[in-house]
Design a protein around this motif. Structure first.
Motif, PDB file in Angstrom:
ATOM      1  N   ILE A   1      -1.143   5.821  -9.061  1.00 16.48           N
ATOM      2  CA  ILE A   1       0.069   5.136  -9.531  1.00 16.48           C
ATOM      3  C   ILE A   1       0.662   4.292  -8.399  1.00 16.48           C
ATOM      4  O   ILE A   1       1.054   3.138  -8.596  1.00 16.48           O
ATOM      5  CB  ILE A   1       1.107   6.153 -10.069  1.00 16.48           C
ATOM      6  CG1 ILE A   1       0.561   6.800 -11.345  1.00 16.48           C
ATOM      7  CG2 ILE A   1       2.445   5.466 -10.361  1.00 16.48           C
ATOM      8  CD1 ILE A   1       1.434   7.902 -11.895  1.00 16.48           C
ATOM      9  N   GLY A   2       0.673   4.856  -7.207  1.00 13.02           N
ATOM     10  CA  GLY A   2       1.177   4.105  -6.050  1.00 13.02           C
ATOM     11  C   GLY A   2       0.395   2.827  -5.852  1.00 13.02           C
ATOM     12  O   GLY A   2       0.949   1.747  -5.628  1.00 13.02           O
ATOM     13  N   LEU A   3      -0.897   2.967  -5.993  1.00 16.26           N
ATOM     14  CA  LEU A   3      -1.789   1.829  -5.828  1.00 16.26           C
ATOM     15  C   LEU A   3      -1.517   0.762  -6.885  1.00 16.26           C
ATOM     16  O   LEU A   3      -1.440  -0.431  -6.591  1.00 16.26           O
ATOM     17  CB  LEU A   3      -3.221   2.350  -5.949  1.00 16.26           C
ATOM     18  CG  LEU A   3      -4.374   1.407  -5.753  1.00 16.26           C
ATOM     19  CD1 LEU A   3      -4.320   0.872  -4.342  1.00 16.26           C
ATOM     20  CD2 LEU A   3      -5.673   2.159  -5.975  1.00 16.26           C
ATOM     21  N   ALA A   4      -1.346   1.219  -8.125  1.00  8.79           N
ATOM     22  CA  ALA A   4      -1.196   0.278  -9.237  1.00  8.79           C
ATOM     23  C   ALA A   4       0.167  -0.398  -9.208  1.00  8.79           C
ATOM     24  O   ALA A   4       0.305  -1.563  -9.565  1.00  8.79           O
ATOM     25  CB  ALA A   4      -1.410   0.998 -10.562  1.00  8.79           C
ATOM     26  N   THR A   5       1.217   0.348  -8.782  1.00  6.06           N
ATOM     27  CA  THR A   5       2.553  -0.236  -8.841  1.00  6.06           C
ATOM     28  C   THR A   5       2.855  -1.093  -7.620  1.00  6.06           C
ATOM     29  O   THR A   5       3.469  -2.145  -7.724  1.00  6.06           O
ATOM     30  CB  THR A   5       3.628   0.864  -8.923  1.00  6.06           C
ATOM     31  OG1 THR A   5       3.403   1.794  -7.863  1.00  6.06           O
ATOM     32  CG2 THR A   5       3.579   1.573 -10.254  1.00  6.06           C
ATOM     33  N   TYR A   6       2.433  -0.642  -6.469  1.00  4.90           N
ATOM     34  CA  TYR A   6       2.854  -1.315  -5.249  1.00  4.90           C
ATOM     35  C   TYR A   6       1.673  -1.871  -4.467  1.00  4.90           C
ATOM     36  O   TYR A   6       1.769  -2.913  -3.836  1.00  4.90           O
ATOM     37  CB  TYR A   6       3.638  -0.317  -4.380  1.00  4.90           C
ATOM     38  CG  TYR A   6       4.401  -0.953  -3.269  1.00  4.90           C
ATOM     39  CD1 TYR A   6       5.615  -1.575  -3.520  1.00  4.90           C
ATOM     40  CD2 TYR A   6       3.905  -0.948  -1.976  1.00  4.90           C
ATOM     41  CE1 TYR A   6       6.316  -2.176  -2.494  1.00  4.90           C
ATOM     42  CE2 TYR A   6       4.601  -1.544  -0.947  1.00  4.90           C
ATOM     43  CZ  TYR A   6       5.805  -2.156  -1.211  1.00  4.90           C
ATOM     44  OH  TYR A   6       6.492  -2.743  -0.184  1.00  4.90           O
ATOM     45  N   GLY A   7       0.538  -1.155  -4.560  1.00  2.00           N
ATOM     46  CA  GLY A   7      -0.644  -1.540  -3.793  1.00  2.00           C
ATOM     47  C   GLY A   7      -1.143  -2.931  -4.125  1.00  2.00           C
ATOM     48  O   GLY A   7      -1.662  -3.633  -3.268  1.00  2.00           O
ATOM     49  N   VAL A   8      -0.950  -3.346  -5.388  1.00  2.00           N
ATOM     50  CA  VAL A   8      -1.388  -4.678  -5.802  1.00  2.00           C
ATOM     51  C   VAL A   8      -0.806  -5.730  -4.882  1.00  2.00           C
ATOM     52  O   VAL A   8      -1.493  -6.636  -4.414  1.00  2.00           O
ATOM     53  CB  VAL A   8      -0.911  -4.987  -7.241  1.00  2.00           C
ATOM     54  CG1 VAL A   8      -1.632  -6.192  -7.780  1.00  2.00           C
ATOM     55  CG2 VAL A   8      -1.093  -3.793  -8.130  1.00  2.00           C
ATOM     56  N   ARG A   9       0.501  -5.585  -4.644  1.00  2.00           N
ATOM     57  CA  ARG A   9       1.187  -6.589  -3.818  1.00  2.00           C
ATOM     58  C   ARG A   9       0.645  -6.600  -2.406  1.00  2.00           C
ATOM     59  O   ARG A   9       0.406  -7.652  -1.827  1.00  2.00           O
ATOM     60  CB  ARG A   9       2.688  -6.276  -3.786  1.00  2.00           C
ATOM     61  CG  ARG A   9       3.399  -6.750  -5.023  1.00  2.00           C
ATOM     62  CD  ARG A   9       4.849  -6.944  -4.708  1.00  2.00           C
ATOM     63  NE  ARG A   9       5.436  -5.710  -4.174  1.00  2.00           N
ATOM     64  CZ  ARG A   9       6.733  -5.568  -3.942  1.00  2.00           C
ATOM     65  NH1 ARG A   9       7.557  -6.550  -4.195  1.00  2.00           N
ATOM     66  NH2 ARG A   9       7.196  -4.442  -3.466  1.00  2.00           N
TER      67      ARG A   9
END
Lengths: 224, 416
Positions: free
Chosen positions: B313-321
């Motif tokens: 979830i961390g990756l998907a919500t913030y990691g993208v940026r």
């Protein structure tokens, strides 16, 4: 968290170095047309070419400073920082010389004696060729970095530098023959004019000399 | 045990929060280069990272979880006071999470591992007593923080030397790259599968004999290199780009390899760092459920799962940026170098995780990048940044420790 590998990788000095020599060579490339315009008495054009060269020289200066300030002591590089700094210094000389030459031509309204003109333009063009060869060698720097300054790519650069040396030798011969021709005509020309003509020939030869020194600098990078 | 459910819920929240933070930021290190070299899109990077982080956490994350849960402190002196361990682990989680949040806001390069180990040691020293800390184990852990970056650095140096001799310095680097890159793919898949099978699978309840392990590792290596070779064969030469930079196509071939090593790094990261969030969580769950400080208790599968999901979830919500920014910024770490660093780092991390060592993945990766730099592979490394990274762990341990001491007394005041 809070740390990214990209923070650790500093900007590579290669692209700025290549951009710098590109700008310096652009200034040198304007020299043949400068002399042609002067001999056609087109002083407006001479002035406009001169201001172009000045601008390019200015740009090159700024790039030089930028490169210097981006090579701090804390950088860990595969080549010595000193060698890169000296490379950019010699590159910059190409732009500086072009500016010196064009200012003298413009301010003194200098024209090349008709009998010398063709040989002289040929000489200028050959010196510019040397600068262009130097640029081509510097353009191989990213490939050299890619291969860690070893292997087949080194041969490519060595060949380019050999070619550059050959052109420089040619300009030496042209320089000598121009000086001889000028010596024969000396009596019929205003002495001050002759003095500056000799100087001009030397300065054009210096452009090729600087190009050759760029090659020497690159060789030093390869030798380590 | 009055607040059994409250403890578990709190632990779940704190643990998930920390896992979210780990996923949001750390993973970008693994995936950004592949995105930057246009070997994969951002979406693909997220999916690959999610799958392998998750797999690493669940398949190979058990050993490190146990070390953090029970390897650092000797719980025999507080057998009759299970609440102490719960307060301690809760404060450790909260301390590490908050310290990481502060550090990220400030842009300090700190390590999740250092903060959680510091936090656990911190509360144990004041809450239980310094004699309850297994100092020799803590010493081993700290030593591993020095040794693993060095090992990764040496490995990366050697791997890059082979790339150099086999491919880059040759007359026809593209042909050589197409020939040798599938071999590197085989090696990557072989090592990671082997270590996972030998060290990790027992937590899922599977036992595999040595010979079988080698066989499976070889099979996975062959499968991966065949798939890789297929994608490599589809790469076309771009004449325009090639003129500008003769190694353009060669790097594209390495770009495919990088997708595989990046997956390996995500897996290794999952196996080690998820445990940082999950270790204390597992300790709380085991203690709260049994109402006693258990000497021997397995790590619940759902606990590892929660850590894995948190990371994804961390990756998907913030990691993208983060991946997007870094991916565009990275041009200096070309695929041919990035893969060497990643292969070296991930092998080191997975082996260390298998032995239960909570090592710092960040510093291992830094060691590996330095190794490639030593091999004259990287045009410029900012040693100032490297120094600050290595300095940061000296600061992180006392910071984690003091925060966790504060939280320990607050929690003890509320619930105790």
């Amino acid at each position: 968290m809070g740390f990214l590998i990209s923070d650790m990788l500093s900007r590579s000095p290669v692209a700025p170095l290549q951009e710098h020599i590109k700008t310096a060579c652009k200034a040198a490339q304007l020299l043949p047309s400068l002399f042609e315009a002067a001999n056609l008495n087109d002083w407006d054009k001479v002035a406009s070419i001169n201001s172009d060269i000045r601008k390019l020289e200015n740009d090159a200066d700024e790039m030089k400073l930028d490169i210097r300030s981006n090579l701090p002591k804390s950088l860990f590089m595969p080549v010595p920082r000193q060698d890169l700094l000296e490379l950019v210094l010699v590159q910059d000389k190409v732009a500086n010389l072009s500016k010196t030459i064009s200012s003298v031509v413009m301010r003194r309204k200098m024209q090349i004696p008709g009998a010398l003109f063709d040989a002289f333009i040929e000489f200028v063009k050959r010196s510019v060729d040397a600068a262009m060869k130097a640029k081509q060698s510097v353009n191989e720097l990213d490939e050299l970095y890619e291969t860690g300054f070893r292997g087949a790519e080194v041969k490519v650069v060595e060949k380019l530098i050999a070619k550059l040396d050959k052109i420089e030798t040619e300009t030496d011969v042209m320089q000598a023959s121009l000086q001889e021709s000028l010596f024969v005509m000396e009596q019929d020309l205003p002495p001050v004019e002759v003095m500056f003509l000799y100087k001009l020939i030397d300065q054009v030869a210096d452009v090729a000399d600087m190009a050759e020194r760029i090659g020497r600098r690159l060789e030093l990078l390869l030798a380590k | 045990m009055d607040y059994q459910v409250t403890y578990i819920v709190l632990a779940g929240i704190f643990g998930a929060f920390m896992a979210w933070g780990i996923g949001a930021n750390d993973v970008a290190n693994a995936m950004a280069t592949s995105v930057g070299s246009k070997a994969i899109t951002i979406k693909q990077a997220i999916i690959i990272a999610a799958v392998f982080e998750f797999a690493g956490a669940v398949l190979a994350g058990g050993e490190v979880t146990s070390t953090i849960r029970k390897g650092i402190i000797d719980t025999s002196s507080i057998v009759d006071q299970p609440e102490l361990l719960i307060f301690g682990m809760l404060s450790a989680l909260l301390a590490a999470g908050i310290w990481l949040l502060i550090a990220s806001k400030k842009g300090w390069p700190v390590s999740t591992t250092h903060s959680i180990v510091g936090a656990v040691v911190g509360f144990a020293a004041v809450g239980i007593g310094t004699e309850a800390i297994k100092w020799s184990k803590v010493g081993d852990i700290v030593l591993s923080w020095i040794i693993t970056p060095m090992i990764a650095g040496i490995l990366a140096f050697m791997i890059f030397q082979t790339v150099h001799h086999l491919i880059l310095k040759q007359k026809n680097p593209l042909e050589k790259a197409k020939k040798y890159v599938p071999m590197y793919m085989f090696i990557t898949a072989f090592i990671l599968t082997l270590v996972t099978i030998k060290k990790g699978l027992k937590h899922v309840g599977l036992t595999v004999s040595d010979n079988e392990a080698y066989l499976y590792a070889a099979i996975s290596g062959v499968v991966v290199s065949l798939i890789g070779a297929f994608f490599v064969s589809k790469i076309k030469v771009d004449k325009e780009k090639e003129k500008e930079f003769h190694f353009h196509t060669v790097e594209k071939v390495f770009g495919v390899l990088m997708v595989i090593t990046a997956s390996g790094l995500a897996f290794a990261h999952g196996s080690n760092d998820v445990a940082n969030a999950v270790g204390p969580l597992a300790a709380i769950v085991a203690t709260a459920k049994s109402g006693a400080v258990a000497a021997k208790a397995g790590v619940d599968a759902w606990v590892l799962l929660l850590g894995g999901i948190g990371i994804v979830i961390g990756l998907a919500t913030y990691g993208v940026r983060v991946i997007r920014t870094v991916g565009q910024k990275i041009t200096h770490l070309t695929p041919s170098r990035g893969f060497a660093a990643e292969l070296a780092a991930s092998s080191t991390i997975v082996v260390a995780s298998g032995t239960g060592m909570p090592i710092s993945t960040t510093q291992t990766l830094v060691g590996a990048v330095l190794g490639v730099g030593m091999a004259r592979g990287i045009s410029a490394i900012d040693l100032g940044v490297v120094r600050s990274i290595f300095a940061s762990w000296v600061v992180t341990i006392p910071a984690g420790a003091s925060l966790s001491i504060v939280f320990f007394f607050i929690l003890k005041g509320i619930f105790g």
